[in-house]
Design an enzyme around this catalytic site. Structure first.
Site, short mmCIF file in Angstrom:
data_model
loop_
_atom_site.label_atom_id
_atom_site.label_comp_id
_atom_site.label_asym_id
_atom_site.label_seq_id
_atom_site.Cartn_x
_atom_site.Cartn_y
_atom_site.Cartn_z
N ARG A 87 59.83 -14.30 -56.73
CA ARG A 87 60.29 -14.33 -58.12
C ARG A 87 59.53 -15.42 -58.86
NH1 ARG A 87 66.88 -14.30 -58.27
NH2 ARG A 87 66.50 -15.98 -59.74
N LYS A 102 74.85 -16.48 -53.75
CA LYS A 102 75.85 -15.74 -54.53
C LYS A 102 75.55 -14.25 -54.51
CE LYS A 102 74.75 -17.99 -58.31
NZ LYS A 102 73.64 -18.82 -57.78
N ARG A 123 62.60 -16.82 -50.29
CA ARG A 123 63.09 -15.56 -50.86
C ARG A 123 61.93 -14.67 -51.33
NH1 ARG A 123 67.64 -15.69 -55.28
NH2 ARG A 123 66.17 -17.03 -56.36
P1 AP5 Z 1 70.53 -15.28 -53.11
O1 AP5 Z 1 71.75 -14.55 -52.63
O2 AP5 Z 1 69.47 -14.52 -53.81
O3 AP5 Z 1 70.97 -16.57 -53.95
P2 AP5 Z 1 71.68 -16.71 -55.38
O4 AP5 Z 1 72.76 -17.72 -55.27
O5 AP5 Z 1 72.07 -15.36 -55.89
O6 AP5 Z 1 70.49 -17.37 -56.14
P3 AP5 Z 1 69.73 -17.04 -57.50
O7 AP5 Z 1 68.49 -17.88 -57.44
O8 AP5 Z 1 69.53 -15.57 -57.70
O9 AP5 Z 1 70.74 -17.60 -58.52
P4 AP5 Z 1 70.44 -18.03 -59.93
O10 AP5 Z 1 71.81 -18.25 -60.43
O11 AP5 Z 1 69.49 -19.14 -60.08
O12 AP5 Z 1 69.61 -16.80 -60.53
P5 AP5 Z 1 70.02 -15.55 -61.41
O13 AP5 Z 1 69.36 -14.37 -60.83
O14 AP5 Z 1 71.47 -15.52 -61.65
O15 AP5 Z 1 69.93 -16.03 -51.82
C1 AP5 Z 1 68.74 -16.78 -51.89
C2 AP5 Z 1 67.93 -16.54 -50.60
O16 AP5 Z 1 68.65 -17.01 -49.47
C3 AP5 Z 1 67.66 -15.06 -50.33
O17 AP5 Z 1 66.36 -14.92 -49.82
C4 AP5 Z 1 68.71 -14.65 -49.29
O18 AP5 Z 1 68.22 -13.64 -48.45
C5 AP5 Z 1 68.97 -15.95 -48.54
N1 AP5 Z 1 70.39 -16.14 -48.21
C6 AP5 Z 1 71.43 -15.95 -49.04
N2 AP5 Z 1 72.59 -16.25 -48.46
C7 AP5 Z 1 72.28 -16.66 -47.21
C8 AP5 Z 1 73.06 -17.13 -46.12
N3 AP5 Z 1 74.40 -17.26 -46.21
N4 AP5 Z 1 72.44 -17.49 -44.97
C9 AP5 Z 1 71.09 -17.40 -44.88
N5 AP5 Z 1 70.29 -16.97 -45.89
C10 AP5 Z 1 70.87 -16.60 -47.03
O19 AP5 Z 1 69.35 -15.94 -62.80
C11 AP5 Z 1 67.95 -15.95 -62.98
C12 AP5 Z 1 67.63 -16.32 -64.42
O20 AP5 Z 1 68.19 -15.33 -65.32
C13 AP5 Z 1 68.22 -17.65 -64.92
O21 AP5 Z 1 67.42 -18.76 -64.59
C14 AP5 Z 1 68.28 -17.39 -66.43
O22 AP5 Z 1 67.02 -17.52 -67.02
C15 AP5 Z 1 68.70 -15.94 -66.50
N6 AP5 Z 1 70.17 -15.80 -66.52
C16 AP5 Z 1 70.92 -15.16 -65.59
N7 AP5 Z 1 72.23 -15.23 -65.91
C17 AP5 Z 1 72.29 -15.93 -67.07
C18 AP5 Z 1 73.38 -16.36 -67.88
N8 AP5 Z 1 74.66 -16.07 -67.56
N9 AP5 Z 1 73.09 -17.06 -68.98
C19 AP5 Z 1 71.82 -17.34 -69.35
N10 AP5 Z 1 70.74 -16.99 -68.62
C20 AP5 Z 1 70.99 -16.28 -67.48
#
Ligand code: AP5
Length: 226
Positions: free
Chosen positions: A160, A13, A127
């Protein structure tokens, strides 16, 4: 264009949101990035969020909703936005609906990145992020020019804390229980489009073009980019 990106951890995402943000000239609003930034700054919000984030649990709704409310009221969000990682509970979904109705800025579409478990595990395991600016890399898919060093700010790369195995397991359970129900929520509102998160970045971008055309969002895209 006003978009929500929905999908499991590691679906890509954040990576795709960065591409779209450039193409469409609209801000990428990631609650995960904002919380990690608060953590790096050791702000009161960051300190409150740390324990939840490290374990892969969700930060309480009221904190995150307020964060998004403030961000959406900034002038740059008036031309459109990409919400990444928000909403992820039913309560956040309802709050977002009310917020956007109040701002007369209805959502155009929610993009659901359906992603296989194998891909999720590979993406999260490989990652790395910059400890200084937060930029994301991958040990095989998106390597930095110099091993372990950020291309942009020369900060050192790190894993992370929530990409450790135990935290990943917890994030996946939390996702299924609390976030996946939003797929049906947006489907019922006719706002959901499903795409494969397994695709490579360029192919995913092409799949998104097709969706935007189907939904008549292309003019909007050209307008924003111009
Ligand atoms: P990446 O693009 O980083 O993946 P992502 O879908 O953004 O994954 P996240 O792990 O960041 O999502 P998440 O929802 O768990 O975490 P968030 O930061 O929101 O890609 C992953 C890897 O793959 C990278 O290395 C990239 O280079 C590679 N890649 C990507 N796309 C690719 C492709 N098409 N082909 C090949 N390789 C690719 O949340 C973290 C924490 O914050 C949560 O656990 C929670 O504690 C808190 N939090 C955040 N938002 C909320 C909320 N709304 N409510 C409550 N708590 C929240």
């Amino acid at each position: 264009m006003r978009l929500v990106l929905l999908g499991p951890p590691g679906a890509g995402k954040g990576t795709q949101a960065q591409v779209l943000s450039k193409d469409l000239n609209i801000p990428h609003i990631s609650t995960g990035d904002m919380l990690r930034e608060a953590l790096r700054a050791a702000s009161p919000l960051g300190l409150k969020a740390k324990g939840y984030m490290d374990q892969g649990a969700l930060v309480p709704d009221d904190l995150v909703i307020e964060l998004v409310r403030e961000r959406l009221s900034k002038p740059d969000a008036a031309k459109g936005f990409i919400l990444d990682g928000f909403p992820r509970t039913a309560e956040q979904g309802e709050s977002l609906g009310k917020m956007l109705a109040g701002l007369s800025m209805p959502l155009d579409v929610t993009l659901y990145f359906k992603t296989s478990m194998l891909v999720i595990i590979r993406r999260l395991g490989g990652r790395r992020i910059c400890s200084k600016c937060g930029k994301t890399y991958h040990m095989t898919n998106f390597r930095p020019k110099v091993d372990g060093v950020c291309d942009v700010c020369q900060g050192s790369l790190m894993q992370r804390p929530d990409d450790r195995e135990e935290a990943i397991e917890n994030r996946l359970v939390v996702y299924e229980k609390q976030t996946a129900p939003l797929i049906d929520y947006y489907k019922k509102k006719n706002l959901l489009e499903e795409i494969s998160g397994d695709l490579e970045v360029d192919d995913l971008n092409i799949a998104l073009e097709i969706i935007f055309k189907k939904r008549n969002l292309v003019g909007n895209r050209i307008q924003n980019a111009g």
